[in-house]
Design an enzyme around this catalytic site. Structure first.
Site, PDB file in Angstrom:
ATOM      1  N   LYS A  13      -4.197   6.499   1.457  1.00  0.00           N
ATOM      2  CA  LYS A  13      -2.910   6.036   0.901  1.00  0.00           C
ATOM      3  C   LYS A  13      -2.533   6.849  -0.331  1.00  0.00           C
ATOM      4  O   LYS A  13      -1.407   7.312  -0.457  1.00  0.00           O
ATOM      5  CB  LYS A  13      -2.989   4.551   0.478  1.00  0.00           C
ATOM      6  CG  LYS A  13      -3.393   3.613   1.581  1.00  0.00           C
ATOM      7  CD  LYS A  13      -3.452   2.176   1.097  1.00  0.00           C
ATOM      8  CE  LYS A  13      -4.500   1.901   0.052  1.00  0.00           C
ATOM      9  NZ  LYS A  13      -5.894   2.037   0.540  1.00  0.00           N
ATOM     10  N   ARG A  88      -1.307  -6.564  -2.052  1.00  0.00           N
ATOM     11  CA  ARG A  88      -2.604  -6.616  -1.385  1.00  0.00           C
ATOM     12  C   ARG A  88      -2.897  -8.008  -0.860  1.00  0.00           C
ATOM     13  O   ARG A  88      -3.923  -8.223  -0.230  1.00  0.00           O
ATOM     14  CB  ARG A  88      -3.667  -6.265  -2.413  1.00  0.00           C
ATOM     15  CG  ARG A  88      -4.392  -4.976  -2.104  1.00  0.00           C
ATOM     16  CD  ARG A  88      -5.473  -4.838  -3.145  1.00  0.00           C
ATOM     17  NE  ARG A  88      -6.396  -3.826  -2.804  1.00  0.00           N
ATOM     18  CZ  ARG A  88      -6.271  -2.557  -3.177  1.00  0.00           C
ATOM     19  NH1 ARG A  88      -5.240  -2.162  -3.867  1.00  0.00           N
ATOM     20  NH2 ARG A  88      -7.211  -1.709  -2.837  1.00  0.00           N
ATOM     21  N   ARG A 127     -15.730  11.210  -1.671  1.00  0.00           N
ATOM     22  CA  ARG A 127     -14.577  11.289  -2.575  1.00  0.00           C
ATOM     23  C   ARG A 127     -15.043  11.526  -4.006  1.00  0.00           C
ATOM     24  O   ARG A 127     -16.026  10.967  -4.473  1.00  0.00           O
ATOM     25  CB  ARG A 127     -13.772   9.990  -2.531  1.00  0.00           C
ATOM     26  CG  ARG A 127     -12.677   9.992  -3.593  1.00  0.00           C
ATOM     27  CD  ARG A 127     -11.617   8.988  -3.352  1.00  0.00           C
ATOM     28  NE  ARG A 127     -12.103   7.630  -3.366  1.00  0.00           N
ATOM     29  CZ  ARG A 127     -11.319   6.592  -3.174  1.00  0.00           C
ATOM     30  NH1 ARG A 127     -10.043   6.771  -2.938  1.00  0.00           N
ATOM     31  NH2 ARG A 127     -11.826   5.374  -3.197  1.00  0.00           N
ATOM     32  N   ARG A 160     -16.466   7.211  -7.922  1.00  0.00           N
ATOM     33  CA  ARG A 160     -16.059   5.913  -8.472  1.00  0.00           C
ATOM     34  C   ARG A 160     -17.162   4.877  -8.255  1.00  0.00           C
ATOM     35  O   ARG A 160     -17.809   4.872  -7.210  1.00  0.00           O
ATOM     36  CB  ARG A 160     -14.780   5.433  -7.773  1.00  0.00           C
ATOM     37  CG  ARG A 160     -13.520   5.917  -8.424  1.00  0.00           C
ATOM     38  CD  ARG A 160     -12.264   5.692  -7.622  1.00  0.00           C
ATOM     39  NE  ARG A 160     -12.118   4.417  -6.958  1.00  0.00           N
ATOM     40  CZ  ARG A 160     -11.074   4.085  -6.206  1.00  0.00           C
ATOM     41  NH1 ARG A 160     -10.075   4.955  -6.036  1.00  0.00           N
ATOM     42  NH2 ARG A 160     -10.997   2.932  -5.608  1.00  0.00           N
ATOM     43  N   ARG A 171     -15.474  -4.098   0.078  1.00  0.00           N
ATOM     44  CA  ARG A 171     -14.027  -3.836  -0.019  1.00  0.00           C
ATOM     45  C   ARG A 171     -13.364  -3.894   1.352  1.00  0.00           C
ATOM     46  O   ARG A 171     -12.242  -4.361   1.499  1.00  0.00           O
ATOM     47  CB  ARG A 171     -13.777  -2.468  -0.668  1.00  0.00           C
ATOM     48  CG  ARG A 171     -14.047  -2.480  -2.170  1.00  0.00           C
ATOM     49  CD  ARG A 171     -14.152  -1.081  -2.728  1.00  0.00           C
ATOM     50  NE  ARG A 171     -12.914  -0.357  -2.710  1.00  0.00           N
ATOM     51  CZ  ARG A 171     -12.822   0.968  -2.833  1.00  0.00           C
ATOM     52  NH1 ARG A 171     -13.929   1.689  -2.986  1.00  0.00           N
ATOM     53  NH2 ARG A 171     -11.656   1.557  -2.806  1.00  0.00           N
TER      54      ARG A 171
END
Ligand code: AP5
Length: 214
Positions: A13, A88, A127, A160, A171
């Site tokens: 996203k 969300r 990532r 992260r 998540r």
């Protein structure tokens, strides 16, 4: 043009939202980036948000909704924006709808970037994020020019805290339980557009440009 980006954590996203921002000159607003900036700056909001984020939980709506409403009231949002990570929950979507409808406005496109859970786990481990300017990379798919350093601002890149495998699973559970229902919500509004997020990021972007128009 008012756009909502939907999709699982790590679906791409943010990557697509930054490309849309550049092409259509409307701001990319990521609630996750806003929370991370607050954590980095040690604000009260950051302190409250951190415990939820590190646990893979959603930050409560009372800390999130007003923050987003204040942001979209700013002048740079006059011609539209791309919301990445908001709404969300159904409650967040309804608050947004109510605030917009008071001004005779509505979301124009809800773009759902579809990626199966098994691909997500791989992506997240690779990532790397810059907490200074918000840029994201992937050690294999989108590596920075110098390992560990942001191409844009020269800051150090990090994994992260919430990208660690045990938190990614949590998540994804939260996504399926609380955020996926928004796909139905925006289908009923007639604005949902699905794109295949497993393709190369340039191909995903071309599909989005076909939807939004040149
Ligand atoms: P947030 O920052 O919004 O995280 P997220 O939704 O979990 O999404 P991500 O940023 O992890 O992924 P993305 O889909 O943007 O993927 P990206 O483009 O980086 O939220 C973090 C936390 O904040 C939440 O868990 C929650 O606690 C809190 N929060 C935020 N908003 C909230 C709200 N409204 N209410 C309550 N709580 C909230 O891509 C992922 C990786 O894949 C990158 O490495 C990228 O380079 C790579 N990649 C991208 N596209 C491709 C492609 N096509 N092919 C191969 N690799 C690709």
């Amino acid at each position: 043009m008012k756009i909502v980006m939907l999709g699982a954590p790590g679906a791409g996203k943010g990557t697509q939202a930054k490309m849309i921002e550049k092409k259509y000159a409307i701001p990319h607003i990521s609630t996750g980036d806003i929370f991370r900036a607050n954590i980095k700056n040690g604000t009260e909001l950051g302190k409250k948000a951190k415990s939820y984020m590190d646990a893979g939980q959603l930050v409560p709506d009372e800390l999130t909704v007003d923050l987003l409403m204040d942001r979209i009231a700013k002048e740079d949002c006059a011609n539209g924006y791309i919301l990445d990570g908001f709404p969300r929950t159904i409650n967040q979507a309804e608050c947004l709808e109510e605030a917009l409808s008071k001004k005779g406005e509505a979301i124009d496109y809800a773009i759902d970037v579809e990626v199966p859970d098994e691909n997500i786990i791989n992506r997240m481990g690779g990532r790397r994020a810059c907490l200074n300017c918000g840029a994201t990379y992937h050690v294999v798919h989108i590596p920075p020019k110098t390992e560990g350093i942001c191409d844009k601002c020269g800051n150090e890149l990090i994994l992260r805290d919430d990208d660690k495998p045990e938190t990614v699973g949590k998540r994804l559970d939260v996504y399926h339980a609380q955020t996926q229902p928004l796909i139905d919500f925006y289908t009923k509004k007639g604005v949902l557009k699905e794109v295949d997020g497993t393709k190369d990021m340039e191909d995903v972007f071309s599909t989005i440009v076909n939807i939004l128009g040149e």
